[in-house]
Design a protein around this motif. Sequence first.
Motif, PDB file in Angstrom:
ATOM      1  N   ASP A 222       0.809  -1.061   0.326  1.00 28.31           N
ATOM      2  CA  ASP A 222      -0.876   0.205  -0.101  1.00 28.31           C
ATOM      3  C   ASP A 222       1.146   1.026  -0.019  1.00 28.31           C
ATOM      4  OD1 ASP A 222      -2.569  -1.048   0.027  1.00 28.31           O
ATOM      5  OD2 ASP A 222      -2.602  -1.756   2.123  1.00 28.31           O
ATOM      6  N   ASP A 223       2.056   1.341   0.248  1.00 27.93           N
ATOM      7  CA  ASP A 223       3.105   2.022   0.532  1.00 27.93           C
ATOM      8  C   ASP A 223       3.603   2.381  -0.455  1.00 27.93           C
ATOM      9  OD1 ASP A 223       4.819   3.816   2.360  1.00 27.93           O
ATOM     10  OD2 ASP A 223       6.036   3.307   0.968  1.00 27.93           O
ATOM     11  N   ASN A 224       3.176   1.389  -1.957  1.00 28.11           N
ATOM     12  CA  ASN A 224       3.334   2.152  -3.138  1.00 28.11           C
ATOM     13  C   ASN A 224       2.281   3.049  -4.210  1.00 28.11           C
ATOM     14  OD1 ASN A 224       6.407   1.043  -4.025  1.00 28.11           O
ATOM     15  ND2 ASN A 224       5.509  -1.165  -4.784  1.00 28.11           N
ATOM     16  N   ASP A 225       1.504   2.452  -3.547  1.00 26.31           N
ATOM     17  CA  ASP A 225       0.171   3.032  -3.980  1.00 26.31           C
ATOM     18  C   ASP A 225       0.130   4.404  -3.020  1.00 26.31           C
ATOM     19  OD1 ASP A 225      -2.389   2.740  -5.663  1.00 26.31           O
ATOM     20  OD2 ASP A 225      -3.593   3.391  -4.002  1.00 26.31           O
ATOM     21  N   THR A 226       0.059   4.593  -2.207  1.00 29.13           N
ATOM     22  CA  THR A 226       0.285   6.524  -1.168  1.00 29.13           C
ATOM     23  C   THR A 226       0.690   7.701  -2.048  1.00 29.13           C
ATOM     24  OG1 THR A 226      -0.773   5.556   0.711  1.00 29.13           O
ATOM     25  CG2 THR A 226       0.662   7.899   0.632  1.00 29.13           C
ATOM     26  N   ARG A 227       2.619   6.848  -1.883  1.00 36.49           N
ATOM     27  CA  ARG A 227       3.676   7.561  -2.448  1.00 36.49           C
ATOM     28  C   ARG A 227       3.116   7.414  -3.790  1.00 36.49           C
ATOM     29  NH1 ARG A 227       8.386   3.801  -2.568  1.00 36.49           N
ATOM     30  NH2 ARG A 227       9.685   6.134  -3.857  1.00 36.49           N
ATOM     31  N   GLY A 228       2.882   7.102  -4.513  1.00 33.11           N
ATOM     32  CA  GLY A 228       2.227   7.217  -6.060  1.00 33.11           C
ATOM     33  C   GLY A 228       1.462   8.581  -6.096  1.00 33.11           C
ATOM     34  N   ARG A 229       0.083   8.135  -5.294  1.00 32.75           N
ATOM     35  CA  ARG A 229      -0.693   9.187  -5.319  1.00 32.75           C
ATOM     36  C   ARG A 229      -0.028  10.587  -5.095  1.00 32.75           C
ATOM     37  NH1 ARG A 229      -5.391   7.748  -5.756  1.00 32.75           N
ATOM     38  NH2 ARG A 229      -6.373   5.130  -5.741  1.00 32.75           N
ATOM     39  N   GLU A 230       0.958  10.604  -4.395  1.00 32.09           N
ATOM     40  CA  GLU A 230       1.545  11.891  -3.514  1.00 32.09           C
ATOM     41  C   GLU A 230       2.555  12.703  -4.692  1.00 32.09           C
ATOM     42  OE1 GLU A 230       4.210  10.407  -0.378  1.00 32.09           O
ATOM     43  OE2 GLU A 230       1.860  10.771   1.627  1.00 32.09           O
ATOM     44  N   TYR A 231       3.152  11.851  -4.973  1.00 29.00           N
ATOM     45  CA  TYR A 231       4.064  12.601  -6.167  1.00 29.00           C
ATOM     46  C   TYR A 231       3.476  13.099  -7.093  1.00 29.00           C
ATOM     47  CZ  TYR A 231       8.318  10.200  -4.777  1.00 29.00           C
ATOM     48  OH  TYR A 231       9.379   9.435  -3.724  1.00 29.00           O
ATOM     49  N   ILE A 232       2.110  12.391  -7.585  1.00 23.70           N
ATOM     50  CA  ILE A 232       0.500  12.962  -8.664  1.00 23.70           C
ATOM     51  C   ILE A 232       0.708  14.206  -8.168  1.00 23.70           C
ATOM     52  CG2 ILE A 232      -1.321  12.140  -9.801  1.00 23.70           C
ATOM     53  CD1 ILE A 232       0.076   9.122  -9.946  1.00 23.70           C
ATOM     54  N   VAL A 233       0.030  14.509  -7.143  1.00 27.25           N
ATOM     55  CA  VAL A 233      -0.368  16.076  -6.497  1.00 27.25           C
ATOM     56  C   VAL A 233       0.175  16.342  -6.615  1.00 27.25           C
ATOM     57  CG1 VAL A 233      -2.060  16.600  -4.583  1.00 27.25           C
ATOM     58  CG2 VAL A 233      -2.396  14.112  -5.446  1.00 27.25           C
ATOM     59  N   ARG A 234       1.671  16.286  -5.855  1.00 25.53           N
ATOM     60  CA  ARG A 234       2.530  17.457  -6.153  1.00 25.53           C
ATOM     61  C   ARG A 234       3.342  17.924  -7.457  1.00 25.53           C
ATOM     62  NH1 ARG A 234       7.689  14.716  -3.345  1.00 25.53           N
ATOM     63  NH2 ARG A 234       8.737  16.215  -3.884  1.00 25.53           N
ATOM     64  N   ALA A 235       3.021  16.957  -8.187  1.00 25.36           N
ATOM     65  CA  ALA A 235       3.431  17.942 -10.102  1.00 25.36           C
ATOM     66  C   ALA A 235       2.284  18.381 -10.021  1.00 25.36           C
ATOM     67  CB  ALA A 235       4.060  16.011 -10.712  1.00 25.36           C
ATOM     68  N   CYS A 236       1.118  17.850 -10.130  1.00 26.57           N
ATOM     69  CA  CYS A 236      -0.058  18.656 -10.375  1.00 26.57           C
ATOM     70  C   CYS A 236      -0.198  20.248  -9.965  1.00 26.57           C
ATOM     71  CB  CYS A 236      -1.198  17.737 -10.015  1.00 26.57           C
ATOM     72  SG  CYS A 236      -1.627  16.220 -10.714  1.00 26.57           S
ATOM     73  N   ASP A 237       0.545  19.993  -8.830  1.00 26.42           N
ATOM     74  CA  ASP A 237       0.337  21.260  -7.572  1.00 26.42           C
ATOM     75  C   ASP A 237       1.159  22.454  -8.505  1.00 26.42           C
ATOM     76  OD1 ASP A 237      -1.380  20.482  -5.988  1.00 26.42           O
ATOM     77  OD2 ASP A 237      -0.041  19.845  -4.937  1.00 26.42           O
ATOM     78  N   ILE A 238       2.148  21.334  -9.321  1.00 23.17           N
ATOM     79  CA  ILE A 238       3.903  22.878  -9.784  1.00 23.17           C
ATOM     80  C   ILE A 238       3.408  23.324 -10.365  1.00 23.17           C
ATOM     81  CG2 ILE A 238       5.741  22.738 -10.432  1.00 23.17           C
ATOM     82  CD1 ILE A 238       6.853  20.054  -8.380  1.00 23.17           C
ATOM     83  N   LEU A 239       2.455  21.848 -11.554  1.00 20.52           N
ATOM     84  CA  LEU A 239       1.610  22.439 -12.912  1.00 20.52           C
ATOM     85  C   LEU A 239       0.740  24.086 -12.311  1.00 20.52           C
ATOM     86  CD1 LEU A 239       2.096  19.245 -15.033  1.00 20.52           C
ATOM     87  CD2 LEU A 239       3.102  20.973 -15.181  1.00 20.52           C
ATOM     88  N   SER A 240       0.049  22.977 -11.757  1.00 18.73           N
ATOM     89  CA  SER A 240      -0.895  24.286 -11.887  1.00 18.73           C
ATOM     90  C   SER A 240      -0.514  25.728 -11.724  1.00 18.73           C
ATOM     91  CB  SER A 240      -1.762  23.787 -10.349  1.00 18.73           C
ATOM     92  OG  SER A 240      -2.518  22.676 -10.826  1.00 18.73           O
ATOM     93  N   ALA A 241       0.852  25.926 -10.540  1.00 17.31           N
ATOM     94  CA  ALA A 241       1.459  27.342 -10.491  1.00 17.31           C
ATOM     95  C   ALA A 241       1.719  27.890 -11.471  1.00 17.31           C
ATOM     96  CB  ALA A 241       2.101  26.674  -9.074  1.00 17.31           C
ATOM     97  N   ALA A 242       3.061  27.376 -12.077  1.00 22.60           N
ATOM     98  CA  ALA A 242       2.890  27.421 -12.916  1.00 22.60           C
ATOM     99  C   ALA A 242       1.972  27.924 -14.205  1.00 22.60           C
ATOM    100  CB  ALA A 242       4.186  26.916 -13.717  1.00 22.60           C
ATOM    101  N   LEU A 243       1.097  27.223 -14.204  1.00 20.97           N
ATOM    102  CA  LEU A 243      -0.363  28.222 -14.918  1.00 20.97           C
ATOM    103  C   LEU A 243      -0.480  29.395 -14.807  1.00 20.97           C
ATOM    104  CD1 LEU A 243      -1.828  27.093 -18.110  1.00 20.97           C
ATOM    105  CD2 LEU A 243      -3.538  25.848 -16.644  1.00 20.97           C
ATOM    106  N   LEU A 244      -0.615  28.924 -13.107  1.00 21.82           N
ATOM    107  CA  LEU A 244      -1.310  30.586 -13.127  1.00 21.82           C
ATOM    108  C   LEU A 244      -0.314  31.336 -13.407  1.00 21.82           C
ATOM    109  CD1 LEU A 244      -3.187  29.801  -9.923  1.00 21.82           C
ATOM    110  CD2 LEU A 244      -3.950  30.557 -11.400  1.00 21.82           C
ATOM    111  N   GLU A 245       1.013  31.253 -13.289  1.00 23.89           N
ATOM    112  CA  GLU A 245       2.289  32.019 -13.001  1.00 23.89           C
ATOM    113  C   GLU A 245       2.430  32.432 -14.625  1.00 23.89           C
ATOM    114  OE1 GLU A 245       4.018  34.267 -11.195  1.00 23.89           O
ATOM    115  OE2 GLU A 245       2.626  32.943  -9.472  1.00 23.89           O
ATOM    116  N   GLU A 246       1.808  31.645 -15.633  1.00 17.00           N
ATOM    117  CA  GLU A 246       1.766  31.952 -17.271  1.00 17.00           C
ATOM    118  C   GLU A 246       3.170  31.378 -17.535  1.00 17.00           C
ATOM    119  OE1 GLU A 246       0.582  36.277 -18.343  1.00 17.00           O
ATOM    120  OE2 GLU A 246      -1.643  35.154 -18.213  1.00 17.00           O
ATOM    121  N   GLU A 247       3.988  31.027 -16.540  1.00 14.75           N
ATOM    122  CA  GLU A 247       5.183  29.641 -17.294  1.00 14.75           C
ATOM    123  C   GLU A 247       4.952  28.722 -17.915  1.00 14.75           C
ATOM    124  OE1 GLU A 247       6.952  29.260 -13.297  1.00 14.75           O
ATOM    125  OE2 GLU A 247       7.013  31.726 -12.664  1.00 14.75           O
ATOM    126  N   LEU A 248       3.760  27.842 -18.708  1.00 19.36           N
ATOM    127  CA  LEU A 248       3.882  27.209 -19.147  1.00 19.36           C
ATOM    128  C   LEU A 248       3.253  27.623 -20.403  1.00 19.36           C
ATOM    129  CD1 LEU A 248       2.043  24.706 -17.106  1.00 19.36           C
ATOM    130  CD2 LEU A 248       4.220  24.154 -17.400  1.00 19.36           C
TER     131      LEU A 248
END
Length: 248
Positions: A222-248
Amino acid sequence: RDGQPRIELPLCVGGENKILGIVPVICPDPQGSFKAGTPVRVSCSITHEKLLNVIVITGETKQTAKIFNPLANTEVFTQHRELLEARQALNESILKNGRPEVDDLKKLAQALENAKCWREAAETMVTIVEQFKYSRKNFATNITYFYAKDGDSKNSDKWAEEAYKSSHGSISAYNLALSRKRNGNNKSYEKLMEESIELDPSNYSTMLAYGYYLMDKNDENDDNDTRGREYIVRACDILSAALLEEEL
């Protein structure tokens, strides 16, 4: 118009998008410029070497250019004009010096990348590294990427190894991880992906790819599933912030 220190004359055949070459004409006075209405006279001839010899007379200024493949008649659109100019500059440096200038090769590689000519871009950078003894550190990662875009996994894998050795970092670790996974070495893939994230916690490409990999693993951890979700959420947060800053 007045005030142009440089003019460029495109030579076309059959239409404005069918460009053979572009001849730059520089004002002979470094502090001066051409005046509107200055007459321009162009004469052309084919040499014994099958080059197009172009003579341009602008006012009292005379300049000569030689163009390769003068019988080419393919249509050139805006996105490829940069590539045409880079090829012409490279050919002119070969004619002048007997070998290409490294700066012209760099410009050609950039133009090839912009035109999505992936294999030729990779091979141009390989020429810079091998013939001009430039450090692999500056080019190996790009060469890896270009070969991968061209679908050449063999050369991409080779240069992924080179990049990891010469320019160790998050991106080179990520590229090598993909190579190892492609060759069935999942243990090395996981180690390198962890290393990539450790080296750069903002590398969203690594986090997305590795996150989905962990969630798709067929195990009962289950740890793999949890870590996988955490990585995906972190990546999406970074992309969302970059989109708001018009850096994408």
